[in-house]
Design an enzyme around this catalytic site. Structure first.
Site, PDB file in Angstrom:
ATOM      1  N   LYS A  93       0.835  -1.207   0.000  1.00 27.29           N
ATOM      2  CA  LYS A  93       0.000   0.000   0.000  1.00 27.29           C
ATOM      3  C   LYS A  93       0.872   1.260   0.000  1.00 27.29           C
ATOM      4  CE  LYS A  93      -3.760  -2.456   2.288  1.00 27.29           C
ATOM      5  NZ  LYS A  93      -4.559  -2.745   3.495  1.00 27.29           N
TER       6      LYS A  93
ATOM      7  N   GLN B 161      -4.734  -1.754   9.592  1.00 27.73           N
ATOM      8  CA  GLN B 161      -4.616  -3.062   8.946  1.00 27.73           C
ATOM      9  C   GLN B 161      -5.189  -4.153   9.851  1.00 27.73           C
ATOM     10  OE1 GLN B 161      -3.646  -3.497   5.802  1.00 27.73           O
ATOM     11  NE2 GLN B 161      -3.848  -5.717   5.895  1.00 27.73           N
TER      12      GLN B 161
ATOM     13  N   ASP C 158     -11.262   2.274   3.799  1.00 27.02           N
ATOM     14  CA  ASP C 158     -11.571   0.841   3.715  1.00 27.02           C
ATOM     15  C   ASP C 158     -13.075   0.612   3.550  1.00 27.02           C
ATOM     16  OD1 ASP C 158      -9.357  -0.872   3.775  1.00 27.02           O
ATOM     17  OD2 ASP C 158      -9.039  -0.551   5.926  1.00 27.02           O
TER      18      ASP C 158
HETATM   19  N1  GUN Z   1      -6.853  -7.129   6.017  1.00 23.82           N
HETATM   20  C1  GUN Z   1      -7.204  -7.865   4.940  1.00 23.82           C
HETATM   21  N2  GUN Z   1      -7.798  -7.089   4.012  1.00 23.82           N
HETATM   22  C2  GUN Z   1      -7.829  -5.834   4.531  1.00 23.82           C
HETATM   23  C3  GUN Z   1      -8.336  -4.605   4.043  1.00 23.82           C
HETATM   24  O1  GUN Z   1      -8.901  -4.492   2.947  1.00 23.82           O
HETATM   25  N3  GUN Z   1      -8.165  -3.535   4.868  1.00 23.82           N
HETATM   26  C4  GUN Z   1      -7.579  -3.630   6.087  1.00 23.82           C
HETATM   27  N4  GUN Z   1      -7.475  -2.530   6.830  1.00 23.82           N
HETATM   28  N5  GUN Z   1      -7.117  -4.765   6.573  1.00 23.82           N
HETATM   29  C5  GUN Z   1      -7.232  -5.861   5.789  1.00 23.82           C
END
Ligand code: GUN
Length: 307
Positions: free
Chosen positions: A52, A96, A119
């Site tokens: 990211k 996350q 998200d």
């Molecule tokens: N863990 C797995 N997929 C995601 C996601 O799309 N966002 C976040 N914050 N954590 C994750």
């Protein structure tokens, strides 16, 4: 069979974003800014976060990584989230997942300001998404719909079986596939861990589109797929592989070699849905930025939603 090349589409989206950032900079504005909170050091989470942040750099966004120890209290984590909420120079916030067991993820999600919730996990955004109002939408489901759209795969009136009902992928995907719009308007069956295996085996072959987000290698085999079906594999599983330098390789939830013989379109793992998630997250950050800067206005519904 045609591969749904998420890596390629994701790069196209990132290049679109890069041009957008250049336009902002040319008009004297600051770039969008994504703040990422990583709690603990789960290796998979570290890999995702790294991806990211690298993508932020590629498109020209600024980013902040706040690493916190797994021992952090929930209150301290919420305090950090609020600091990013209050910071006018932060446009998007992600925490996350997964989080350590002593932290309730819903409390964290609900603390993030809905307009910075890139998200799309906050109940306000989930509600707006469900009612088909403008909002920040969850990245992985949006990435799936974007892939279907960019490959001109029709969804209206089709039967879509979604396997897995997680808050992050399965459930929002089932809603987005059934609601109004293109892609959308599908008849959706949502299967999950309480769907008896024999029922899953009966339902999947009825599907025009199968979307699997469970985390079980080889859950979906060729006998469960109709000839010509579209197969979207969201699983990312590490399986031991001594021939690889890392000692493992990544596989999805679909038995790719056999299922790809019957599918009309299929996503590879890696290189399918995964990269799409990252580029949609960045697009959401730009959207949050534009709303903060009033270029797009607030999320208040402006017209009757399309059911
Ligand atoms: N863990 C797995 N997929 C995601 C996601 O799309 N966002 C976040 N914050 N954590 C994750």
């Amino acid at each position: 069979m045609e591969l749904l090349d998420g890596k390629m589409v994701s790069l196209t989206i990132k290049d679109e974003l890069r041009r957008e950032v250049q336009r902002l900079l040319d008009s004297g504005k600051r770039p969008p800014h994504l703040a990422v909170i990583l709690v603990g050091d789960d290796p998979a989470s570290r890999t995702y976060v790294k991806g990211k942040l690298q993508s932020c750099e590629y498109v020209g966004f600024s980013s902040t990584l706040k690493r916190l120890p797994a021992s952090i209290t929930e209150e301290e984590l919420l305090h950090q989230v609020r600091r990013f909420n209050d910071d006018p120079d932060v446009d998007g916030i992600i925490v996350q997942m997964p989080l350590p067991d002593h932290i309730t993820p819903q409390r964290v999600t609900q603390t993030i300001l809905p307009s910075k919730d890139v998200d799309g996990f906050h109940p306000v955004n989930v509600g707006l998404m469900t009612l088909n109002f403008p909002c920040l939408m969850p990245a992985t489901p949006s990435g799936i719909l974007e892939l279907l759209d960019r490959y001109n795969i029709p969804t209206k009136g089709k039967h879509c079986v979604v396997v897995g009902r997680s808050r992050i992928v399965g459930r929002p995907t089932s809603i987005m596939m059934s609601r109004g719009g293109q892609p959308g308007e599908a008849t959706v069956t949502l299967c999950h861990k309480f769907t008896p295996p024999e029922m899953l085996r009966q339902l999947c072959p009825l599907a025009d589109i199968v979307i699997v987000a469970v985390g079980k290698p080889n859950l979906i085999t060729a006998d469960m797929i109709k000839e010509g079906a579209v197969v979207i594999d969201v699983g990312i599983n590490r399986v031991e592989d001594p021939t690889r330098k890392a000692g493992f390789r990544l596989v999805g939830d679909v038995a790719f070699d056999e299922v790809s013989q019957k599918a009309s379109f299929i996503t590879p793992v890696p290189g399918g849905v995964g990269p799409m998630t990252v580029s949609i997250l960045l697009r959401n950050t730009l959207e949050g930025y534009l709303r903060h800067h009033h270029a797009l206005g607030d999320f208040a519904p402006s017209k009757e939603p399309n059911e």
